[in-house]
Design a protein around this motif. Structure first.
Motif, PDB file in Angstrom:
ATOM      1  N   LYS A 155       0.944  -3.725 -11.721  1.00 38.53           N
ATOM      2  CA  LYS A 155      -0.349  -4.389 -11.535  1.00 38.53           C
ATOM      3  C   LYS A 155      -0.308  -5.338 -10.332  1.00 38.53           C
ATOM      4  CE  LYS A 155      -1.557  -4.224 -16.452  1.00 38.53           C
ATOM      5  NZ  LYS A 155      -1.855  -5.030 -17.670  1.00 38.53           N
ATOM      6  N   ILE A 156       0.812  -6.019 -10.173  1.00 39.33           N
ATOM      7  CA  ILE A 156       0.961  -6.936  -9.042  1.00 39.33           C
ATOM      8  C   ILE A 156       0.931  -6.166  -7.726  1.00 39.33           C
ATOM      9  CG2 ILE A 156       2.600  -8.482  -7.882  1.00 39.33           C
ATOM     10  CD1 ILE A 156       3.495  -9.308 -10.772  1.00 39.33           C
ATOM     11  N   VAL A 157       1.670  -5.045  -7.682  1.00 41.74           N
ATOM     12  CA  VAL A 157       1.696  -4.220  -6.473  1.00 41.74           C
ATOM     13  C   VAL A 157       0.305  -3.660  -6.182  1.00 41.74           C
ATOM     14  CG1 VAL A 157       2.554  -2.029  -5.542  1.00 41.74           C
ATOM     15  CG2 VAL A 157       4.144  -3.630  -6.623  1.00 41.74           C
ATOM     16  N   ALA A 158      -0.384  -3.188  -7.213  1.00 47.35           N
ATOM     17  CA  ALA A 158      -1.724  -2.629  -7.014  1.00 47.35           C
ATOM     18  C   ALA A 158      -2.679  -3.673  -6.463  1.00 47.35           C
ATOM     19  CB  ALA A 158      -2.257  -2.066  -8.332  1.00 47.35           C
ATOM     20  N   GLY A 159      -2.615  -4.876  -6.997  1.00 46.41           N
ATOM     21  CA  GLY A 159      -3.494  -5.934  -6.523  1.00 46.41           C
ATOM     22  C   GLY A 159      -3.175  -6.368  -5.104  1.00 46.41           C
ATOM     23  N   ALA A 160      -1.873  -6.524  -4.821  1.00 39.79           N
ATOM     24  CA  ALA A 160      -1.468  -7.000  -3.495  1.00 39.79           C
ATOM     25  C   ALA A 160      -1.755  -5.972  -2.415  1.00 39.79           C
ATOM     26  CB  ALA A 160       0.015  -7.348  -3.502  1.00 39.79           C
ATOM     27  N   GLY A 163      -6.581  -1.737  -0.871  1.00 43.31           N
ATOM     28  CA  GLY A 163      -7.204  -1.506   0.423  1.00 43.31           C
ATOM     29  C   GLY A 163      -6.258  -1.077   1.520  1.00 43.31           C
ATOM     30  N   LEU A 164      -4.964  -1.115   1.258  1.00 43.37           N
ATOM     31  CA  LEU A 164      -3.975  -0.689   2.257  1.00 43.37           C
ATOM     32  C   LEU A 164      -3.630   0.789   2.044  1.00 43.37           C
ATOM     33  CD1 LEU A 164      -1.483  -3.704   2.377  1.00 43.37           C
ATOM     34  CD2 LEU A 164      -3.094  -3.006   4.166  1.00 43.37           C
ATOM     35  N   PRO A 165      -3.410   1.534   3.125  1.00 44.76           N
ATOM     36  CA  PRO A 165      -3.076   2.969   2.986  1.00 44.76           C
ATOM     37  C   PRO A 165      -1.618   3.180   2.610  1.00 44.76           C
ATOM     38  CG  PRO A 165      -3.128   2.364   5.297  1.00 44.76           C
ATOM     39  CD  PRO A 165      -3.571   1.138   4.535  1.00 44.76           C
ATOM     40  N   ARG A 171       4.233   2.921  -3.745  1.00 47.23           N
ATOM     41  CA  ARG A 171       3.868   1.839  -4.657  1.00 47.23           C
ATOM     42  C   ARG A 171       4.776   1.839  -5.889  1.00 47.23           C
ATOM     43  NH1 ARG A 171      -1.878   0.111  -4.058  1.00 47.23           N
ATOM     44  NH2 ARG A 171      -2.611   0.979  -2.089  1.00 47.23           N
ATOM     45  N   GLU A 172       5.075   3.038  -6.395  1.00 48.01           N
ATOM     46  CA  GLU A 172       5.918   3.132  -7.580  1.00 48.01           C
ATOM     47  C   GLU A 172       7.357   2.704  -7.261  1.00 48.01           C
ATOM     48  OE1 GLU A 172       6.839   3.880 -11.615  1.00 48.01           O
ATOM     49  OE2 GLU A 172       4.987   3.471 -10.502  1.00 48.01           O
ATOM     50  N   ARG A 173       7.860   3.103  -6.091  1.00 50.66           N
ATOM     51  CA  ARG A 173       9.208   2.671  -5.707  1.00 50.66           C
ATOM     52  C   ARG A 173       9.274   1.146  -5.630  1.00 50.66           C
ATOM     53  NH1 ARG A 173       8.599   6.849  -1.661  1.00 50.66           N
ATOM     54  NH2 ARG A 173       9.667   8.755  -2.307  1.00 50.66           N
ATOM     55  N   LEU A 174       8.222   0.557  -5.083  1.00 53.25           N
ATOM     56  CA  LEU A 174       8.184  -0.904  -4.954  1.00 53.25           C
ATOM     57  C   LEU A 174       8.139  -1.557  -6.335  1.00 53.25           C
ATOM     58  CD1 LEU A 174       8.111  -3.072  -2.758  1.00 53.25           C
ATOM     59  CD2 LEU A 174       5.609  -2.972  -2.851  1.00 53.25           C
ATOM     60  N   ASP A 199      -2.049   4.395  10.021  1.00 51.24           N
ATOM     61  CA  ASP A 199      -2.160   5.399   8.969  1.00 51.24           C
ATOM     62  C   ASP A 199      -1.187   5.052   7.848  1.00 51.24           C
ATOM     63  OD1 ASP A 199       0.379   6.122   9.966  1.00 51.24           O
ATOM     64  OD2 ASP A 199      -0.488   7.679  11.252  1.00 51.24           O
ATOM     65  N   GLU A 200      -1.072   5.958   6.862  1.00 47.15           N
ATOM     66  CA  GLU A 200      -0.218   5.693   5.715  1.00 47.15           C
ATOM     67  C   GLU A 200       1.243   5.539   6.106  1.00 47.15           C
ATOM     68  OE1 GLU A 200       1.199   8.419   2.051  1.00 47.15           O
ATOM     69  OE2 GLU A 200      -0.931   7.837   1.950  1.00 47.15           O
ATOM     70  N   ALA A 201       1.721   6.409   6.953  1.00 43.30           N
ATOM     71  CA  ALA A 201       3.128   6.335   7.374  1.00 43.30           C
ATOM     72  C   ALA A 201       3.419   5.015   8.072  1.00 43.30           C
ATOM     73  CB  ALA A 201       3.466   7.509   8.286  1.00 43.30           C
ATOM     74  N   ASP A 202       2.502   4.606   8.939  1.00 44.39           N
ATOM     75  CA  ASP A 202       2.674   3.340   9.655  1.00 44.39           C
ATOM     76  C   ASP A 202       2.650   2.175   8.675  1.00 44.39           C
ATOM     77  OD1 ASP A 202       2.966   1.618  11.847  1.00 44.39           O
ATOM     78  OD2 ASP A 202       0.788   1.409  12.081  1.00 44.39           O
ATOM     79  N   ALA A 203       1.716   2.207   7.712  1.00 42.89           N
ATOM     80  CA  ALA A 203       1.596   1.120   6.743  1.00 42.89           C
ATOM     81  C   ALA A 203       2.861   0.987   5.904  1.00 42.89           C
ATOM     82  CB  ALA A 203       0.385   1.353   5.845  1.00 42.89           C
TER      83      ALA A 203
END
Length: 225
Positions: A155-160, A163-165, A171-174, A199-203
């Motif tokens: 939930k913390i990762v999702a909130g933080a 809006g980011l790609p 996200r799950e690894r984090l 893009d996603e890779a850059d993000a």
């Protein structure tokens, strides 16, 4: 327990409450106190750590500021005091061969401040190894804040990262990094937003690099930062 104890301490004619909350930086100690005060319908007052010029104040001045704050906010007004970054208030004298215990009269003075708060007071510290156990025992409650469990971290990762790609796998690894703190995720996400990834890779690369600057080697996109 904390909610009930705070509510009881805020009741009419109740004595103060002394709570020590400790844990690594970024685990949410200050946020916990804010939530508790809100749940209890209380106003939260912080003890200052700097003087009017922005310079840090010494331990005796901070203790004096604590006592003044406690007196000013008064009892019976549903007020709560938070005393953050208390490490410098408790240090023993240190020499190359170990620690020298604080003198008895100093320990006694601190013990009285802890045991007789006129209003509910929360003391926040990153660690308590240097605090005399006799002083720790004088708090009504001692709470250790640990990094949150995996469901909470998701939930913390999702909130933080909203809006980011950032892909779901990253996200799950984090979220599965056991000792990851909310502050670390939020700080890294702020930097990625500032850098406006293409893009996603850059993000994901930027997020991994941001975490790596704090000695976090986390594989987010198959590459080690």
């Amino acid at each position: 327990l904390l909610v009930r104890a705070l509510g009881a301490a805020l009741a009419a004619d109740a004595r103060g409450l002394g709570v020590l909350i400790h844990g690594p930086t970024g685990t949410g100690k200050s946020e916990l106190v804010r939530v508790l005060a809100k749940e209890a319908g209380a106003r939260l007052f912080s003890v200052k750590t700097e003087d009017s010029d922005g310079d840090p104040i010494c331990a005796p001045q901070r203790l004096a500021s604590l006592r003044l704050t406690q007196r000013l906010v008064g009892r019976g007004a549903r007020n709560v005091v938070v005393f953050d970054e208390i490490e410098d208030v408790f240090p023993d004298t240190i020499h190359p061969f170990g620690r020298v215990q604080r003198r008895g009269e100093q320990k006694g003075h601190l013990g009285k401040i802890i045991e007789e708060p006129p209003v509910p007071t929360f003391w926040l510290s990153n660690e308590i190894a240097h605090i005399d156990p006799a002083l720790v025992r004088r708090f009504d409650l001692v709470v250790e804040m640990r990094p949150p469990p995996v469901e909470a971290r998701r939930k913390i990762v999702a909130g933080a990262l909203a809006g980011l790609p950032i892909g779901e796998a990253a996200r799950e690894r984090l979220a599965k990094v056991e000792d990851l703190t909310p502050a670390e995720v939020q700080r890294a996400a702020r930097l990625v937003r500032l850098l406006a990834p293409a893009d996603e890779a850059d993000a994901e690369t930027l997020l991994g690099q941001s975490l790596a600057t704090h000695a976090r080697k986390i594989r987010l996109n198959g590459r080690t930062p």
